[in-house]
Design an enzyme around this catalytic site. Structure first.
Site, PDB file in Angstrom:
ATOM      1  N   THR A 121      19.894   5.877  -1.909  1.00 45.30           N
ATOM      2  CA  THR A 121      19.060   5.353  -2.993  1.00 45.30           C
ATOM      3  C   THR A 121      19.444   6.073  -4.281  1.00 45.30           C
ATOM      4  OG1 THR A 121      17.282   4.954  -1.445  1.00 45.30           O
ATOM      5  CG2 THR A 121      16.675   5.044  -3.759  1.00 45.30           C
ATOM      6  N   GLU A 151      19.623   0.471   1.318  1.00 39.35           N
ATOM      7  CA  GLU A 151      19.016   0.348   2.657  1.00 39.35           C
ATOM      8  C   GLU A 151      17.527   0.108   2.482  1.00 39.35           C
ATOM      9  OE1 GLU A 151      17.016   4.108   2.085  1.00 39.35           O
ATOM     10  OE2 GLU A 151      16.672   2.686   3.698  1.00 39.35           O
ATOM     11  N   ARG A 154      12.747   1.714   7.401  1.00 36.73           N
ATOM     12  CA  ARG A 154      11.549   2.564   7.411  1.00 36.73           C
ATOM     13  C   ARG A 154      11.709   3.586   8.524  1.00 36.73           C
ATOM     14  NH1 ARG A 154       7.453  -2.040   8.740  1.00 36.73           N
ATOM     15  NH2 ARG A 154       9.376  -2.683   9.803  1.00 36.73           N
ATOM     16  N   LYS A 204      16.255  -1.773  -5.158  1.00 33.16           N
ATOM     17  CA  LYS A 204      15.790  -0.748  -4.217  1.00 33.16           C
ATOM     18  C   LYS A 204      14.603   0.017  -4.796  1.00 33.16           C
ATOM     19  CE  LYS A 204      15.554   2.348  -1.041  1.00 33.16           C
ATOM     20  NZ  LYS A 204      15.112   2.147   0.332  1.00 33.16           N
ATOM     21  N   ALA A 252      -5.669   1.187   2.882  1.00 35.98           N
ATOM     22  CA  ALA A 252      -6.127   2.387   2.167  1.00 35.98           C
ATOM     23  C   ALA A 252      -6.081   3.592   3.111  1.00 35.98           C
ATOM     24  CB  ALA A 252      -7.553   2.183   1.670  1.00 35.98           C
ATOM     25  N   CYS A 260      10.812   8.785   0.676  1.00 34.49           N
ATOM     26  CA  CYS A 260      11.234   7.690  -0.197  1.00 34.49           C
ATOM     27  C   CYS A 260      10.233   7.319  -1.276  1.00 34.49           C
ATOM     28  CB  CYS A 260      11.566   6.466   0.657  1.00 34.49           C
ATOM     29  SG  CYS A 260      12.930   6.784   1.756  1.00 34.49           S
ATOM     30  N   LYS A 320       3.657   9.787   8.675  1.00 28.10           N
ATOM     31  CA  LYS A 320       3.179   8.511   9.255  1.00 28.10           C
ATOM     32  C   LYS A 320       3.503   8.553  10.736  1.00 28.10           C
ATOM     33  CE  LYS A 320       7.245   5.621   8.921  1.00 28.10           C
ATOM     34  NZ  LYS A 320       7.746   4.307   8.557  1.00 28.10           N
ATOM     35  N   ARG A 327       8.142  15.385   5.152  1.00 32.15           N
ATOM     36  CA  ARG A 327       8.389  15.360   3.696  1.00 32.15           C
ATOM     37  C   ARG A 327       7.250  14.654   2.964  1.00 32.15           C
ATOM     38  NH1 ARG A 327      14.617  13.435   3.814  1.00 32.15           N
ATOM     39  NH2 ARG A 327      13.844  12.394   5.696  1.00 32.15           N
TER      40      ARG A 327
HETATM   41  C1  UDX Z   1       9.880   3.246   2.925  1.00 29.16           C
HETATM   42  C2  UDX Z   1      10.102   1.748   2.759  1.00 29.16           C
HETATM   43  O1  UDX Z   1       9.135   1.041   3.550  1.00 29.16           O
HETATM   44  C3  UDX Z   1      11.514   1.384   3.252  1.00 29.16           C
HETATM   45  O2  UDX Z   1      11.758   0.016   3.067  1.00 29.16           O
HETATM   46  C4  UDX Z   1      12.522   2.216   2.444  1.00 29.16           C
HETATM   47  O3  UDX Z   1      13.850   1.934   2.867  1.00 29.16           O
HETATM   48  C5  UDX Z   1      12.244   3.692   2.625  1.00 29.16           C
HETATM   49  O4  UDX Z   1      10.901   3.988   2.230  1.00 29.16           O
HETATM   50  P1  UDX Z   1       9.262   4.951   4.843  1.00 29.16           P
HETATM   51  O5  UDX Z   1       9.088   5.899   3.693  1.00 29.16           O
HETATM   52  O6  UDX Z   1      10.065   5.384   6.008  1.00 29.16           O
HETATM   53  O7  UDX Z   1       9.932   3.551   4.296  1.00 29.16           O
HETATM   54  O8  UDX Z   1       7.803   4.658   5.412  1.00 29.16           O
HETATM   55  P2  UDX Z   1       6.744   3.472   5.214  1.00 29.16           P
HETATM   56  O9  UDX Z   1       6.485   2.885   6.531  1.00 29.16           O
HETATM   57  O10 UDX Z   1       7.177   2.601   4.102  1.00 29.16           O
HETATM   58  O11 UDX Z   1       5.415   4.260   4.759  1.00 29.16           O
HETATM   59  C6  UDX Z   1       5.479   5.046   3.582  1.00 29.16           C
HETATM   60  C7  UDX Z   1       4.101   5.682   3.386  1.00 29.16           C
HETATM   61  O12 UDX Z   1       3.119   4.685   3.052  1.00 29.16           O
HETATM   62  C8  UDX Z   1       3.564   6.416   4.625  1.00 29.16           C
HETATM   63  O13 UDX Z   1       3.031   7.672   4.224  1.00 29.16           O
HETATM   64  C9  UDX Z   1       2.426   5.525   5.117  1.00 29.16           C
HETATM   65  O14 UDX Z   1       1.377   6.281   5.711  1.00 29.16           O
HETATM   66  C10 UDX Z   1       1.936   4.908   3.811  1.00 29.16           C
HETATM   67  N1  UDX Z   1       1.255   3.631   3.980  1.00 29.16           N
HETATM   68  C11 UDX Z   1       1.945   2.580   4.488  1.00 29.16           C
HETATM   69  C12 UDX Z   1      -0.083   3.511   3.587  1.00 29.16           C
HETATM   70  O15 UDX Z   1      -0.698   4.476   3.142  1.00 29.16           O
HETATM   71  N2  UDX Z   1      -0.699   2.310   3.709  1.00 29.16           N
HETATM   72  C13 UDX Z   1      -0.051   1.208   4.204  1.00 29.16           C
HETATM   73  O16 UDX Z   1      -0.667   0.151   4.301  1.00 29.16           O
HETATM   74  C14 UDX Z   1       1.320   1.356   4.614  1.00 29.16           C
END
Ligand code: UDX
Length: 436
Positions: A121, A151, A154, A204, A252, A260, A320, A327
């Protein structure tokens, strides 16, 4: 097709393994010899479902080989993917030194046409800088192109997301580069969106920032719900049935984390301001995200009156579910605040405890969720792992000192908690309290 991947972290290793799965021959390069030794044995240095099996399959099939020399990557494949880290420095500026060094090394080893593809990214206009760097350091008159192929994986579902993308975005300005990328992605069953290099780079950052904005909007709405007595889950459900809004990434909680969203939101604000475009809305996303955790901490503090000398259980450390990645994990920020207030912490996470122990060796690391709750003055849920959603609350009540739960992800069974006479605080929802 032979493909080189420079950088074998979350993005590079998963990209390489998935290209091998699609029938390509892949060389993955990393300068960390210890990591390479583990990868060659089929061991993955981080938790990612299905990745160990796929890695072992393609180490065995020899479709996937490794080297610690960037030079080998330049020689091996006509397509050379740059997947090295672009960590955040001060508020939003990405550290591009790894990318710049790889570009120079590619240039110094360029002998035949190569398509250099940035997958890390990167801020918009990085492709232009890579092209300028290679032109400056290349020896002789060797042709090359630079493309952007961001990319969208997730963590926790990276293999699935990479093999089943909603779309492949390729930013490329030459017919030769485009045809190579179409050959690489020919076996993927999704639209291939061809854009300029800059548009692909912006897609991105803009996509991630929009997802973070959507989450932040739900988090802000949860505050309105807490102030008005409305229910965030009812509001989001009612809104999300409008197909233009949708329910995804509209949950929420105590805020987003990960490697990311926080980085990409700050980077987009930084990029915009560098380009002379004010970005107050983007700045507001990360500010609101930070204050969402602050509000959760204040709720705990005001309910418990005094945190000093209290024993608190924490379920969930990873940012998550389905990852061991800490991180920007909200749980880590909460742990720092609770420790500073003098609380004793009993923590549990299905996979992220080893990583947490490196940062906080002084915490009690529980054998299981009930052990974590044992004798605690309250239970705090930070990550919505299935183990917690399905936890036996009767056992929690029998083991905890005070049956009080702060549910940062609205994942605990409220009906069950009410039946057991427990106190449950959620996000954007009315508290569950035992009949007076
Ligand atoms: C994200 C993007 O989804 C992905 O497309 C990109 O390539 C990289 O960054 P990632 O960071 O791995 O992926 O996790 P993601 O599943 O997107 O969740 C990011 C954060 O949002 C997590 O802390 C999750 O707890 C939070 N989240 C997600 C919420 O608080 N509420 C939601 O409804 C969904």
């Amino acid at each position: 097709m032979k493909i080189s991947v420079i950088g074998s972290g979350h993005v590079g290793l998963i990209t390489g393994v998935c290209f091998a799965e699609k029938g390509h021959e892949v060389l993955c390069v990393d300068h960390d010899r210890e990591k390479l030794a583990r990868l060659k044995k089929g061991e993955v240095p981080f938790y990612e479902p299905d990745l160990p099996e796929l890695l072992q399959k393609h180490v065995a099939s020899r479709r996937l080989v490794f080297s610690d020399r960037t030079e080998d990557a330049v020689e091996f494949g006509q397509a050379v993917f740059i997947c090295v880290g672009t960590p955040s420095t001060e508020r939003g500026k990405a550290d591009m030194s790894y990318v710049e060094k790889v570009a120079r090394t590619i240039a110094e080893n360029l002998k035949d046409y190569r398509l250099v593809i940035e997958k890390s990214t990167v801020p918009i206009k990085t492709g232009e800088r890579i092209r300028r760097t290679i032109s400056r350091y290349v020896r002789g008159d060797v042709h090359f192109d630079v493309a952007s192929n961001p990319e969208f994986l997730r963590e926790g579902s990276a293999i699935y997301d990479t093999l089943n993308p909603d779309r492949v975005v390729v930013g490329v300005d030459s017919a030769k580069g485009e045809s190579l990328l179409r050959e690489i992605y020919g076996g993927f069953n999704c639209p291939i969106v061809v854009t300029s290099v800059g548009s692909a780079e912006l897609i991105k950052h803009a996509s991630n920032s929009f997802l973070a904005l959507k989450i932040t909007y739900a988090n802000w709405l949860s505050r309105l719900c807490e102030a008005s007595g409305a229910d965030i889950e009812q509001v989001v459900h009612g809104m999300g049935l409008d197909k233009r809004i949708g329910h995804h990434f509209f949950g929420a909680g105590i805020g987003y984390g990960g490697s990311c969203f926080p980085k990409d939101v700050d980077a987009l604000a930084h990029i915009s301001e560098e380009l002379g475009v004010d970005a107050p809305m983007i700045r507001l996303i990360s500010d609101t995200n930070r204050s969402q955790l602050e509000r959760f901490y204040q709720r705990i503090e005001s309910e418990l009156w005094v945190l000093h000398d209290k024993t608190l259980a924490i379920w969930g450390l990873a940012f998550k579910p389905n990852t061991d990645d800490l991180r920007e994990a909200p749980a880590l920020r909460l742990i720092e605040k609770l420790k500073a207030a003098g609380a004793r912490l009993r923590v549990h996470d299905p996979v992220a405890m080893p990583n947490t122990r490196k940062l906080h060796p002084d915490l009690y690391y529980a054998k299981d969720p009930i052990d974590a709750a044992s004798g605690a003055d309250a239970l705090i849920v930070c990550t919505e792992w299935p183990q917690y959603k399905e936890a036996d609350l009767a056992k929690v009540k029998a083991s905890i000192r005070v049956p009080m739960i702060f549910d940062g992800r609205n994942c605990i069974d409220r009906k069950k908690a009410a039946e057991l006479g427990m106190t449950l605080f959620g996000i954007g929802k009315a508290p569950v309290k035992p009949a007076e």
